[in-house]
Scaffold this active site. Structure first.
Site, PDB file in Angstrom:
ATOM      1  N   SER A  41       0.825  -1.212   0.000  1.00 12.64           N
ATOM      2  CA  SER A  41       0.000   0.000   0.000  1.00 12.64           C
ATOM      3  C   SER A  41       0.862   1.267   0.000  1.00 12.64           C
ATOM      4  O   SER A  41       1.855   1.361   0.721  1.00 12.64           O
ATOM      5  CB  SER A  41      -0.903   0.010   1.228  1.00 12.64           C
ATOM      6  OG  SER A  41      -1.616   1.225   1.304  1.00 12.64           O
ATOM      7  N   LYS A  97     -14.426  -4.114   4.632  1.00 13.05           N
ATOM      8  CA  LYS A  97     -15.195  -2.877   4.475  1.00 13.05           C
ATOM      9  C   LYS A  97     -16.671  -3.026   4.841  1.00 13.05           C
ATOM     10  O   LYS A  97     -17.331  -2.019   5.122  1.00 13.05           O
ATOM     11  CB  LYS A  97     -15.066  -2.362   3.038  1.00 13.05           C
ATOM     12  CG  LYS A  97     -13.666  -1.865   2.713  1.00 13.05           C
ATOM     13  CD  LYS A  97     -13.580  -1.311   1.307  1.00 13.05           C
ATOM     14  CE  LYS A  97     -12.160  -0.819   1.014  1.00 13.05           C
ATOM     15  NZ  LYS A  97     -12.066  -0.198  -0.318  1.00 13.05           N
ATOM     16  N   ASN A 118     -14.739   2.592   4.660  1.00 12.07           N
ATOM     17  CA  ASN A 118     -13.294   2.457   4.478  1.00 12.07           C
ATOM     18  C   ASN A 118     -12.512   3.404   5.388  1.00 12.07           C
ATOM     19  O   ASN A 118     -11.287   3.382   5.386  1.00 12.07           O
ATOM     20  CB  ASN A 118     -12.890   2.708   3.016  1.00 12.07           C
ATOM     21  CG  ASN A 118     -12.887   4.179   2.658  1.00 12.07           C
ATOM     22  OD1 ASN A 118     -13.837   4.896   2.959  1.00 12.07           O
ATOM     23  ND2 ASN A 118     -11.827   4.640   2.026  1.00 12.07           N
ATOM     24  N   ASP A 133     -14.282   6.103  -0.430  1.00  8.51           N
ATOM     25  CA  ASP A 133     -14.091   5.420  -1.712  1.00  8.51           C
ATOM     26  C   ASP A 133     -15.045   5.950  -2.777  1.00  8.51           C
ATOM     27  O   ASP A 133     -14.673   6.094  -3.942  1.00  8.51           O
ATOM     28  CB  ASP A 133     -14.335   3.912  -1.559  1.00  8.51           C
ATOM     29  CG  ASP A 133     -13.167   3.170  -0.945  1.00  8.51           C
ATOM     30  OD1 ASP A 133     -12.029   3.683  -0.995  1.00  8.51           O
ATOM     31  OD2 ASP A 133     -13.382   2.076  -0.402  1.00  8.51           O
ATOM     32  N   ALA A 158     -19.247  -7.115  -5.877  1.00  4.93           N
ATOM     33  CA  ALA A 158     -20.327  -6.541  -5.067  1.00  4.93           C
ATOM     34  C   ALA A 158     -19.935  -6.460  -3.597  1.00  4.93           C
ATOM     35  O   ALA A 158     -20.794  -6.447  -2.722  1.00  4.93           O
ATOM     36  CB  ALA A 158     -21.600  -7.377  -5.235  1.00  4.93           C
ATOM     37  N   GLY A 160     -17.335  -4.556  -0.494  1.00  7.57           N
ATOM     38  CA  GLY A 160     -17.328  -3.217   0.073  1.00  7.57           C
ATOM     39  C   GLY A 160     -16.930  -2.151  -0.925  1.00  7.57           C
ATOM     40  O   GLY A 160     -17.586  -1.110  -1.038  1.00  7.57           O
ATOM     41  N   ALA A 161     -15.865  -2.400  -1.684  1.00  6.30           N
ATOM     42  CA  ALA A 161     -15.458  -1.430  -2.702  1.00  6.30           C
ATOM     43  C   ALA A 161     -16.500  -1.349  -3.801  1.00  6.30           C
ATOM     44  O   ALA A 161     -16.795  -0.272  -4.330  1.00  6.30           O
ATOM     45  CB  ALA A 161     -14.098  -1.819  -3.277  1.00  6.30           C
ATOM     46  N   TYR A 250      -4.713  -0.922  -7.854  1.00  9.32           N
ATOM     47  CA  TYR A 250      -3.652   0.008  -8.267  1.00  9.32           C
ATOM     48  C   TYR A 250      -2.253  -0.559  -8.074  1.00  9.32           C
ATOM     49  O   TYR A 250      -1.274   0.103  -8.429  1.00  9.32           O
ATOM     50  CB  TYR A 250      -3.790   1.359  -7.566  1.00  9.32           C
ATOM     51  CG  TYR A 250      -3.409   1.386  -6.100  1.00  9.32           C
ATOM     52  CD1 TYR A 250      -2.089   1.587  -5.702  1.00  9.32           C
ATOM     53  CD2 TYR A 250      -4.364   1.244  -5.110  1.00  9.32           C
ATOM     54  CE1 TYR A 250      -1.733   1.630  -4.367  1.00  9.32           C
ATOM     55  CE2 TYR A 250      -4.029   1.294  -3.773  1.00  9.32           C
ATOM     56  CZ  TYR A 250      -2.718   1.482  -3.401  1.00  9.32           C
ATOM     57  OH  TYR A 250      -2.376   1.520  -2.076  1.00  9.32           O
ATOM     58  N   GLY A 271      -6.811   2.445 -11.393  1.00  6.01           N
ATOM     59  CA  GLY A 271      -7.183   2.470  -9.983  1.00  6.01           C
ATOM     60  C   GLY A 271      -6.426   3.497  -9.167  1.00  6.01           C
ATOM     61  O   GLY A 271      -6.789   3.778  -8.019  1.00  6.01           O
TER      62      GLY A 271
END
Length: 304
Positions: A41, A97, A118, A133, A158, A160-161, A250, A271
């Site tokens: 990250s 999430k 998030n 997000d 489908a 959390g994001a 990403y 992303g």
């Protein structure tokens, strides 16, 4: 193998992180990211460097459940430990999430509508969930494709994001949204929630070449494409040159899906934009200070 103690695991994460450079103001904000497999990250770098630029010492700790040997069931205990330790807040990523909702005292209106969180703010003894997000994806779309309409979109994922992206697409004016997930019941539940909020233009579907051919855009909100989950969420041969194709993954910056889309001449939405803009909004929630989005983008690139 016995799972790690949540409080001890959090202290280990803090030790692994070390300390951010002292700020001129003497103010330090302690925040972190909860998830699995999050060592790549770039969010810590964005927050810490922007804090430094603003004269604020920001310690951003990776609380990687994989690295720390934590069970999923430890999520609430880890948040409680962070609260006791003086964290100002936490970002939450895959796969927590949605499960984090049961650990919170309240939700922002947007997070409640989306059904996913998030960003958690720990303040005055309360845990309040937010969703940055949604704004992050919408802002990324507006910046990357100025003046463009989403049209009819197929969304893969489908979770959390996915819930945040679905909400963003509909707010952006998508005229129809087809949601595909390996768990069809989860796709149907998200479709029903979005349909109830935005009107009868959202449905759960099965993936097929015909489905993509009937739509203008495709967005991947699953983890497929990450280094940990290589590949594409559907056969890339189903893409058409007229499609626009979006990602939320990403790392790597160019997933197999984006590579295939660019080879066809599709417009693409990486992303990276969502990753940067969600952090812009989260930084302000954590610190009360509005960051500079251009500077945050620079921090993101420097962290590569």
């Amino acid at each position: 193998m016995q799972a790690a103690d949540p409080t001890e695991a959090l202290e280990r994460a803090i030790r692994l992180h070390g300390r951010a450079r002292e700020s001129g103001s003497g103010r330090t904000v302690l925040v972190g990211l909860i998830g699995r497999g999050i060592q790549a990250s770039r969010t810590p770098t964005m927050h810490e460097r922007e804090g430094m630029r603003l004269g604020l010492a920001c310690d951003y700790v990776l609380i990687d459940f994989d690295q720390l040997g934590l069970a999923d069931e430890a999520l609430g205990a880890v948040i409680a430990a962070a609260e006791r330790r003086g964290f100002a807040g936490l970002n939450v990523t895959h796969p927590y999430k949605q499960s984090v909702l049961s650990c919170l005292a309240g939700l922002s209106p947007e997070a409640a509508a989306i059904g996913a969180v998030n960003t958690v703010i720990l303040r005055d003894g309360a845990r309040v969930g937010h969703n940055t997000d949604c704004w992050g994806f919408a802002e990324s779309f507006r910046q990357a494709m100025p003046g463009a309409e989403p049209g009819a979109v197929v969304q893969f994922g489908a979770g959390g994001a996915g819930a945040a992206v679905a909400h963003a697409l509909l707010e952006l004016g998508a005229r129809a949204l087809a949601i595909v997930d390996t768990d069809h019941a989860r796709a149907a539940a998200l479709a029903a929630r979005m349909d109830g909020r935005f009107g009868a233009r959202v449905r759960a579907c099965e993936a097929s070449a015909a489905l993509l051919a009937a739509h203008d855009g495709v967005v991947n909100t699953t983890p497929v494409g990450m280094d940990k989950y290589p590949g594409t969420p559907f056969p890339a041969a189903h893409l058409l040159p007229r499609h626009w194709v979006g990602e939320i993954v990403y790392f790597p910056r160019e997933t197999a899906l984006l590579r295939a889309a660019r080879a066809l001449g599709c417009r693409t939405l990486a992303g990276t934009g969502m990753a940067i803009y969600q952090a812009v909004r989260a930084f302000e929630l954590f610190t009360g200070i509005a960051p500079d989005r251009i500077a945050m983008s620079r921090h993101f690139e420097e962290a590569a």
